[in-house]
Scaffold this motif. Structure first.
Motif, PDB file in Angstrom:
ATOM      1  N   ARG A  81       0.805  -1.227   0.000  1.00 10.60           N
ATOM      2  CA  ARG A  81       0.000   0.000   0.000  1.00 10.60           C
ATOM      3  C   ARG A  81       0.836   1.274   0.000  1.00 10.60           C
ATOM      4  NH1 ARG A  81      -4.584   0.360   4.032  1.00 10.60           N
ATOM      5  NH2 ARG A  81      -5.267   1.888   2.512  1.00 10.60           N
ATOM      6  N   HIS A  82       1.978   1.238   0.659  1.00 11.63           N
ATOM      7  CA  HIS A  82       2.807   2.446   0.765  1.00 11.63           C
ATOM      8  C   HIS A  82       3.760   2.521  -0.417  1.00 11.63           C
ATOM      9  CE1 HIS A  82       1.414   3.289   4.812  1.00 11.63           C
ATOM     10  NE2 HIS A  82       1.494   1.989   5.026  1.00 11.63           N
ATOM     11  N   GLY A  83       3.942   3.726  -0.927  1.00 11.74           N
ATOM     12  CA  GLY A  83       4.839   3.905  -2.060  1.00 11.74           C
ATOM     13  C   GLY A  83       5.340   5.324  -2.147  1.00 11.74           C
ATOM     14  N   ALA A  84       6.046   5.606  -3.233  1.00 10.47           N
ATOM     15  CA  ALA A  84       6.588   6.944  -3.460  1.00 10.47           C
ATOM     16  C   ALA A  84       6.533   7.262  -4.943  1.00 10.47           C
ATOM     17  CB  ALA A  84       8.028   7.034  -2.958  1.00 10.47           C
ATOM     18  N   MET A  85       6.299   8.533  -5.227  1.00 11.09           N
ATOM     19  CA  MET A  85       6.253   9.039  -6.597  1.00 11.09           C
ATOM     20  C   MET A  85       7.151  10.263  -6.661  1.00 11.09           C
ATOM     21  SD  MET A  85       2.966  10.600  -8.703  1.00 11.09           S
ATOM     22  CE  MET A  85       2.052   9.079  -8.681  1.00 11.09           C
ATOM     23  N   ARG A  86       7.950  10.338  -7.723  1.00 14.61           N
ATOM     24  CA  ARG A  86       8.808  11.515  -7.903  1.00 14.61           C
ATOM     25  C   ARG A  86       8.130  12.503  -8.846  1.00 14.61           C
ATOM     26  NH1 ARG A  86      10.856  11.446 -12.887  1.00 14.61           N
ATOM     27  NH2 ARG A  86      11.239   9.464 -13.931  1.00 14.61           N
ATOM     28  N   LEU A  87       8.622  13.720  -8.832  1.00 18.14           N
ATOM     29  CA  LEU A  87       8.133  14.720  -9.775  1.00 18.14           C
ATOM     30  C   LEU A  87       8.438  14.262 -11.196  1.00 18.14           C
ATOM     31  CD1 LEU A  87       9.248  18.123  -8.198  1.00 18.14           C
ATOM     32  CD2 LEU A  87       6.930  17.207  -8.368  1.00 18.14           C
ATOM     33  N   ALA A  88       7.549  14.565 -12.109  1.00 17.76           N
ATOM     34  CA  ALA A  88       7.746  14.208 -13.511  1.00 17.76           C
ATOM     35  C   ALA A  88       8.639  15.240 -14.192  1.00 17.76           C
ATOM     36  CB  ALA A  88       6.402  14.143 -14.230  1.00 17.76           C
ATOM     37  N   THR A  89       9.402  14.766 -15.149  1.00 15.63           N
ATOM     38  CA  THR A  89      10.208  15.656 -15.987  1.00 15.63           C
ATOM     39  C   THR A  89       9.512  15.797 -17.338  1.00 15.63           C
ATOM     40  OG1 THR A  89      11.489  13.838 -16.927  1.00 15.63           O
ATOM     41  CG2 THR A  89      12.339  14.832 -14.882  1.00 15.63           C
ATOM     42  N   ALA A  90       9.981  16.725 -18.134  1.00 16.72           N
ATOM     43  CA  ALA A  90       9.424  16.885 -19.484  1.00 16.72           C
ATOM     44  C   ALA A  90       9.619  15.597 -20.282  1.00 16.72           C
ATOM     45  CB  ALA A  90      10.096  18.060 -20.197  1.00 16.72           C
ATOM     46  N   ARG A  91      10.754  14.953 -20.095  1.00 18.07           N
ATOM     47  CA  ARG A  91      11.034  13.700 -20.792  1.00 18.07           C
ATOM     48  C   ARG A  91      10.010  12.630 -20.407  1.00 18.07           C
ATOM     49  NH1 ARG A  91      16.584  11.246 -22.425  1.00 18.07           N
ATOM     50  NH2 ARG A  91      16.828  13.454 -22.750  1.00 18.07           N
ATOM     51  N   ASP A  92       9.636  12.579 -19.124  1.00 17.75           N
ATOM     52  CA  ASP A  92       8.621  11.612 -18.677  1.00 17.75           C
ATOM     53  C   ASP A  92       7.309  11.807 -19.421  1.00 17.75           C
ATOM     54  OD1 ASP A  92      10.256  10.383 -16.722  1.00 17.75           O
ATOM     55  OD2 ASP A  92       9.721  11.909 -15.244  1.00 17.75           O
ATOM     56  N   GLU A  93       6.964  13.049 -19.694  1.00 15.45           N
ATOM     57  CA  GLU A  93       5.702  13.329 -20.367  1.00 15.45           C
ATOM     58  C   GLU A  93       5.808  13.156 -21.882  1.00 15.45           C
ATOM     59  OE1 GLU A  93       3.445  16.608 -19.022  1.00 15.45           O
ATOM     60  OE2 GLU A  93       3.429  15.833 -16.981  1.00 15.45           O
ATOM     61  N   LEU A  94       7.015  13.251 -22.432  1.00 14.35           N
ATOM     62  CA  LEU A  94       7.205  13.061 -23.872  1.00 14.35           C
ATOM     63  C   LEU A  94       7.298  11.585 -24.254  1.00 14.35           C
ATOM     64  CD1 LEU A  94       9.769  15.889 -24.658  1.00 14.35           C
ATOM     65  CD2 LEU A  94       7.400  15.741 -25.450  1.00 14.35           C
ATOM     66  N   ARG A  95       7.941  10.790 -23.423  1.00 10.58           N
ATOM     67  CA  ARG A  95       8.165   9.372 -23.749  1.00 10.58           C
ATOM     68  C   ARG A  95       6.896   8.608 -24.119  1.00 10.58           C
ATOM     69  NH1 ARG A  95      12.541   7.865 -19.615  1.00 10.58           N
ATOM     70  NH2 ARG A  95      14.343   8.291 -20.894  1.00 10.58           N
ATOM     71  N   PRO A  96       5.805   8.742 -23.365  1.00 13.03           N
ATOM     72  CA  PRO A  96       4.603   7.978 -23.743  1.00 13.03           C
ATOM     73  C   PRO A  96       4.085   8.300 -25.137  1.00 13.03           C
ATOM     74  CG  PRO A  96       4.387   8.793 -21.508  1.00 13.03           C
ATOM     75  CD  PRO A  96       5.614   9.434 -22.087  1.00 13.03           C
ATOM     76  N   GLN A  97       4.374   9.485 -25.649  1.00  9.90           N
ATOM     77  CA  GLN A  97       3.887   9.875 -26.968  1.00  9.90           C
ATOM     78  C   GLN A  97       4.462   9.012 -28.090  1.00  9.90           C
ATOM     79  OE1 GLN A  97       1.449  12.071 -27.194  1.00  9.90           O
ATOM     80  NE2 GLN A  97       1.549  12.402 -24.998  1.00  9.90           N
ATOM     81  N   ILE A  98       5.617   8.390 -27.840  1.00  6.19           N
ATOM     82  CA  ILE A  98       6.230   7.548 -28.866  1.00  6.19           C
ATOM     83  C   ILE A  98       6.049   6.060 -28.572  1.00  6.19           C
ATOM     84  CG2 ILE A  98       7.905   9.280 -29.569  1.00  6.19           C
ATOM     85  CD1 ILE A  98       9.986   7.740 -27.886  1.00  6.19           C
ATOM     86  N   ASP A  99       5.387   5.753 -27.472  1.00  8.44           N
ATOM     87  CA  ASP A  99       5.157   4.356 -27.092  1.00  8.44           C
ATOM     88  C   ASP A  99       4.074   3.765 -27.994  1.00  8.44           C
ATOM     89  OD1 ASP A  99       3.953   2.058 -25.576  1.00  8.44           O
ATOM     90  OD2 ASP A  99       5.506   2.631 -24.139  1.00  8.44           O
ATOM     91  N   LEU A 100       4.362   2.624 -28.600  1.00  7.62           N
ATOM     92  CA  LEU A 100       3.408   2.004 -29.522  1.00  7.62           C
ATOM     93  C   LEU A 100       2.094   1.626 -28.834  1.00  7.62           C
ATOM     94  CD1 LEU A 100       5.781  -0.254 -31.645  1.00  7.62           C
ATOM     95  CD2 LEU A 100       4.769   1.942 -32.259  1.00  7.62           C
ATOM     96  N   ARG A 101       2.169   1.237 -27.569  1.00 10.06           N
ATOM     97  CA  ARG A 101       0.944   0.886 -26.845  1.00 10.06           C
ATOM     98  C   ARG A 101       0.030   2.105 -26.707  1.00 10.06           C
ATOM     99  NH1 ARG A 101       4.325  -1.486 -21.919  1.00 10.06           N
ATOM    100  NH2 ARG A 101       5.281   0.522 -22.385  1.00 10.06           N
ATOM    101  N   VAL A 102       0.625   3.279 -26.526  1.00 13.30           N
ATOM    102  CA  VAL A 102      -0.151   4.517 -26.402  1.00 13.30           C
ATOM    103  C   VAL A 102      -0.717   4.916 -27.765  1.00 13.30           C
ATOM    104  CG1 VAL A 102      -0.048   6.968 -25.806  1.00 13.30           C
ATOM    105  CG2 VAL A 102       1.146   5.271 -24.382  1.00 13.30           C
ATOM    106  N   LYS A 103       0.062   4.713 -28.824  1.00 15.06           N
ATOM    107  CA  LYS A 103      -0.422   5.039 -30.166  1.00 15.06           C
ATOM    108  C   LYS A 103      -1.628   4.177 -30.536  1.00 15.06           C
ATOM    109  CE  LYS A 103       3.733   7.027 -32.086  1.00 15.06           C
ATOM    110  NZ  LYS A 103       4.678   7.041 -33.173  1.00 15.06           N
TER     111      LYS A 103
END
Length: 165
Positions: free
Chosen positions: A65-87
């Motif tokens: 149940r417990h976890g951690a999340m870091r702040l997103a970078t611009a690269r984090d938000e750009l990467r999914p755009q080229i992921d075939l699963r997202v396309k």
């Protein structure tokens, strides 16, 4: 200016072309590091703890149940755009994005899209809201109103026991 298509092979190249520090041959900053525990400095907070409403159940049946999340970078938000699963399915974007910014869930430190896929919908919705709050508003607090007395107060969405803020 000529337009270029972003692909898995040229993402780094395109990001470097648009980064003035890289163009000027200046040193590029390293990715954000974990923040020291509270009281050990007033630096920028880059990692946020959370507690999932239901919890992730791993292959052995252990609930995390417990976890951690870091702040997103611009690269984090750009990467999914080229992921075939997202396309193929744009709704998959949040799965890919969350898998990049979640640093751990319980004892699991290798959080990948498959882990996020196996989470309960309640937990994924919680993490999407948590991501938005952390990256847009810079904190995990939310203003709420008591349905009985209509008193206004703040709660911390990062978790904790019921009744705690």
């Amino acid at each position: 200016m000529r337009r270029r298509t972003v692909t898995a092979g040229n993402l780094d190249e395109l990001l470097q072309m648009t980064d003035p520090a890289v163009q000027a041959n200046e040193p590029v900053a390293a990715p954000p590091a974990a923040v020291p525990p509270p009281g050990q400095g007033q630096g920028l907070r880059t990692e946020f703890e959370f507690e999932l409403p239901r919890g992730y159940v791993d292959e052995a049946g252990t609930v995390h149940r417990h976890g951690a999340m870091r702040l997103a970078t611009a690269r984090d938000e750009l990467r999914p755009q080229i992921d075939l699963r997202v396309k193929e399915n744009p709704a998959y974007l949040s799965v890919v994005l969350l898998s990049q910014v979640i640093t751990r869930i319980g004892d699991i430190t290798d959080v990948h899209a498959g882990v996020v896929e196996r989470m309960y919908a309640t937990d994924v919705a919680f993490l999407q809201d948590f991501y938005r709050r952390v990256n847009s508003e810079g904190h995990t607090r939310a203003a709420v109103t008591c349905p009985h007395c209509e008193g206004h107060f703040e709660v911390d969405l990062s978790g904790g026991r019921l009744g705690e803020s």
